[in-house]
Design a protein around this motif. Structure first.
Motif, short mmCIF file in Angstrom:
data_model
loop_
_atom_site.label_atom_id
_atom_site.label_comp_id
_atom_site.label_asym_id
_atom_site.label_seq_id
_atom_site.Cartn_x
_atom_site.Cartn_y
_atom_site.Cartn_z
N ALA A 54 -27.38 8.24 -114.80
CA ALA A 54 -26.46 8.82 -115.79
C ALA A 54 -27.18 9.85 -116.65
CB ALA A 54 -25.85 7.72 -116.65
N ASP A 55 -28.39 9.51 -117.09
CA ASP A 55 -29.17 10.45 -117.91
C ASP A 55 -29.50 11.72 -117.13
OD1 ASP A 55 -29.09 8.75 -120.08
OD2 ASP A 55 -31.12 7.95 -119.75
N SER A 56 -29.86 11.57 -115.86
CA SER A 56 -30.22 12.75 -115.06
C SER A 56 -29.01 13.64 -114.81
CB SER A 56 -30.87 12.34 -113.73
OG SER A 56 -29.92 11.79 -112.83
N TRP A 57 -27.82 13.04 -114.62
CA TRP A 57 -26.62 13.84 -114.43
C TRP A 57 -26.26 14.58 -115.71
CZ3 TRP A 57 -22.93 10.08 -111.35
CH2 TRP A 57 -23.38 9.99 -110.01
N ARG A 95 -21.69 8.47 -120.01
CA ARG A 95 -22.17 9.50 -120.92
C ARG A 95 -21.04 10.51 -121.11
NH1 ARG A 95 -25.37 6.14 -120.44
NH2 ARG A 95 -27.62 6.23 -120.10
N THR A 96 -21.03 11.20 -122.27
CA THR A 96 -20.07 12.26 -122.54
C THR A 96 -20.77 13.37 -123.30
OG1 THR A 96 -18.27 10.64 -122.70
CG2 THR A 96 -17.85 12.81 -123.63
N GLY A 153 -19.22 9.59 -110.77
CA GLY A 153 -19.59 11.00 -110.79
C GLY A 153 -19.35 11.61 -112.15
N ILE A 154 -19.01 12.89 -112.16
CA ILE A 154 -18.76 13.63 -113.40
C ILE A 154 -17.35 14.21 -113.36
CG2 ILE A 154 -19.50 15.50 -114.93
CD1 ILE A 154 -22.24 15.39 -113.57
N ASP A 155 -16.59 13.97 -114.41
CA ASP A 155 -15.29 14.60 -114.57
C ASP A 155 -15.44 15.67 -115.64
OD1 ASP A 155 -12.29 14.59 -114.08
OD2 ASP A 155 -12.37 14.35 -116.25
#
Length: 195
Positions: A54-57, A95-96, A153-155
């Motif tokens: 999560a931190d790397s993304w 994360r946001t 993933g990422i939204d």
């Protein structure tokens, strides 16, 4: 067995507290007993691999070069608390983050994000975004996922602002304990960027 032991200890403590209250006299005011419960070991469990992913993304999120990281939520841009991606699975490492891009167009920004997925991820829906019949869009969602059909993933949400766009990245990473419930009515869950 730890859970049963906790229930037993709490039950015994409750009986002892009730018994103490029944025999207490008015001559000396004793302090009220308090029961404190601590989270179960499962609730305190940290999945180091999920945290790192999560931190790397988040740290590696790819945005246009003129994007400026926001220290706070652009309230006028994301005014509705419920206007975010609802992750169907839990627990997740989340994360946001928010960025603003002055002078940017919403469709151009969304398509740029689709063409430049964050490292190691891919565009969830590899079709360009267009405004039908010249309609101006106010909000567009773009997903970056590890593989087609993934629910992690990422939204990215791109919203129109008075002077450009704001981008929100909502990141959800599966942990060792993540469970995805069956979707209702035999349907399927839409992953990040798919509603």
């Amino acid at each position: 067995m730890p859970r049963l032991r906790s229930v037993f200890v709490l039950s015994v403590s409750a009986v002892l507290v009730a018994g103490c209250a029944a025999v207490a006299d008015d001559s000396a005011a004793a302090p009220e007993p308090s029961l404190s419960t601590s989270p179960s070991p499962a609730a305190m469990k940290v999945d180091a691999a999920a945290v790192a992913k999560a931190d790397s993304w988040l740290e590696g999120a790819i945005l246009p070069s003129d994007a400026v990281l926001s220290e706070s939520i652009p309230e006028t841009t994301f005014p509705y608390a419920g206007s975010h991606y609802e992750w169907p699975c839990s627990p997740l490492e989340r994360r946001t983050a928010y960025w603003t891009i002055a002078g940017a167009d919403i469709v151009d920004t969304a398509n740029w994000l689709k063409e430049h997925p964050t490292g190691g991820l891919q565009d969830a829906v590899p079709l360009p975004i267009t405004a039908n019949d010249g309609t101006e869009l106010d909000s567009v969602s773009v997903g970056n996922v590890p593989e087609a059909g993934s629910l992690e993933g990422i939204d990215f949400t791109v919203n129109r602002t008075a002077d450009g766009v704001a981008v929100r990245a909502e990141i959800g990473v599966f942990t060792e304990d993540t469970v995805c419930p069956e979707p209702p009515d035999g349907g399927r869950w839409g992953g990040p960027g798919q509603g």
